[in-house]
Design an enzyme around this catalytic site. Structure first.
Site, PDB file in Angstrom:
ATOM      1  N   ASP A   1      96.405  37.858  23.312  1.00 45.47           N
ATOM      2  CA  ASP A   1      97.395  38.894  23.579  1.00 45.47           C
ATOM      3  C   ASP A   1      98.802  38.424  23.271  1.00 45.47           C
ATOM      4  O   ASP A   1      99.044  37.247  23.005  1.00 45.47           O
ATOM      5  CB  ASP A   1      97.303  39.354  25.047  1.00 45.47           C
ATOM      6  CG  ASP A   1      97.097  38.187  26.013  1.00 45.47           C
ATOM      7  OD1 ASP A   1      97.562  37.077  25.707  1.00 45.47           O
ATOM      8  OD2 ASP A   1      96.484  38.387  27.068  1.00 45.47           O
TER       9      ASP A   1
ATOM     10  N   ASN B   1      93.158  39.792  39.775  1.00 49.35           N
ATOM     11  CA  ASN B   1      92.456  41.072  39.934  1.00 49.35           C
ATOM     12  C   ASN B   1      91.263  41.195  38.974  1.00 49.35           C
ATOM     13  O   ASN B   1      90.709  42.277  38.811  1.00 49.35           O
ATOM     14  CB  ASN B   1      93.422  42.243  39.736  1.00 49.35           C
ATOM     15  CG  ASN B   1      94.054  42.247  38.339  1.00 49.35           C
ATOM     16  OD1 ASN B   1      93.751  41.409  37.501  1.00 49.35           O
ATOM     17  ND2 ASN B   1      94.937  43.199  38.105  1.00 49.35           N
TER      18      ASN B   1
ATOM     19  N   HIS C   1      91.391  40.484  35.697  1.00 51.61           N
ATOM     20  CA  HIS C   1      91.712  40.826  34.316  1.00 51.61           C
ATOM     21  C   HIS C   1      91.467  39.650  33.380  1.00 51.61           C
ATOM     22  O   HIS C   1      91.600  38.488  33.766  1.00 51.61           O
ATOM     23  CB  HIS C   1      93.141  41.384  34.182  1.00 51.61           C
ATOM     24  CG  HIS C   1      94.239  40.372  34.270  1.00 51.61           C
ATOM     25  ND1 HIS C   1      95.101  40.308  35.340  1.00 51.61           N
ATOM     26  CD2 HIS C   1      94.643  39.409  33.412  1.00 51.61           C
ATOM     27  CE1 HIS C   1      95.979  39.346  35.134  1.00 51.61           C
ATOM     28  NE2 HIS C   1      95.720  38.773  33.972  1.00 51.61           N
TER      29      HIS C   1
ATOM     30  N   GLU D   1      93.430  45.199  32.311  1.00 53.80           N
ATOM     31  CA  GLU D   1      93.578  45.369  33.753  1.00 53.80           C
ATOM     32  C   GLU D   1      92.451  46.252  34.303  1.00 53.80           C
ATOM     33  O   GLU D   1      91.752  46.930  33.545  1.00 53.80           O
ATOM     34  CB  GLU D   1      94.935  46.018  34.050  1.00 53.80           C
ATOM     35  CG  GLU D   1      96.138  45.240  33.530  1.00 53.80           C
ATOM     36  CD  GLU D   1      96.524  44.084  34.433  1.00 53.80           C
ATOM     37  OE1 GLU D   1      95.823  43.820  35.425  1.00 53.80           O
ATOM     38  OE2 GLU D   1      97.560  43.437  34.135  1.00 53.80           O
TER      39      GLU D   1
END
Length: 242
Positions: A67, A136, A138, A143
């Site tokens: 990313d 979380n 990800h 997400e």
């Protein structure tokens, strides 16, 4: 899933580096999928050290990063291109033109993402994808969501991710609100996946990923369906895994 338990972060980093080094030795022209963040830093340090000792050769491999922030130039010290140069590329004999990161300066998000998918396809796919793990669940910037995104796409960063990243910027308003990231489908198409996890603060989410239901609300849970996943985690991160 193959799970390697290590005593601490340093041992985790060395074990992960050994796995990547083995991939390079077995296939010198392999395509590595690389990750940023604090967890892989130790892994990269080991790879640099082994290169300097004459044990590794990066000259014929290629790399694709997961990313990049939208809007940041490669020279920005918070860009992921800058991170990779600083932590790995500048210290080994990899060809910079064989290292790929999404183009954060391409304003047309569809174009940027399509171009990146094409690069990965033209390389013949990723042989080994390195992943960190978000609190979380990800992976990359995928997400929690209602469905698993398939290919490279533009994401709006969640408030929790913005808050987690603001320590790296002068002020919160400087934190990018969007990023380009490989999709879950892109990640899952890698031949092998290596996940590095460290710290007690990751224990609960790591247990969900290994033992919980597969759900886009916990993006990394999809890794249960991949045929070749290795998790290298320290005792603290594995403290809640039965």
């Amino acid at each position: 899933m193959k799970i390697y338990r290590t005593k601490d972060y340093d041992e985790m980093s060395k074990k992960a580096a050994h796995i990547i080094a083995a991939q390079i030795v077995l296939k010198p022209d392999c395509v590595l999928g690389l990750a940023t963040g604090s967890t892989p830093v130790g892994t990269y340090k080991n790879l640099v050290e082994w290169y300097k000792n004459g044990d590794l050769d990066f000259s014929t491999l290629s790399s694709c990063n997961l990313d990049e922030y939208r809007g940041l130039s490669p020279e920005n010290d918070q860009s992921y291109r800058y991170f990779m140069n600083t932590n790995l590329f500048d210290h080994v004999n990899i060809r910079k033109d064989h290292t790929f990161v999404p183009d954060g300066q391409e304003a047309d998000s569809n174009k940027a993402c399509q171009m990146y998918e094409q690069i990965i396809q033209d390389l013949g796919g990723i042989d080994l994808q390195l992943l960190g793990l978000g609190h979380n669940g990800h992976i990359g910037f995928n997400e929690p969501a209602e469905e698993f995104p398939k290919i490279t796409h533009c994401v709006d960063l969640t408030e929790s991710t913005i808050q987690a990243n603001k320590r790296f910027f002068e002020k919160e308003s400087d934190v990018p609100r969007q990023a380009y990231t490989m999709g879950i489908g892109t990640i899952m198409s890698a031949k092998k996946i290596l996940v590095v996890v460290s710290g007690e603060d990751k224990a609960e989410i790591l247990n969900k990923i290994i033992n919980g239901p597969i759900t886009p609300q916990v993006p990394a849970s999809i890794l249960q369906l991949h045929p070749d996943v290795t998790i290298v985690a320290d005792n603290a991160a594995l403290s809640k895994v039965k």
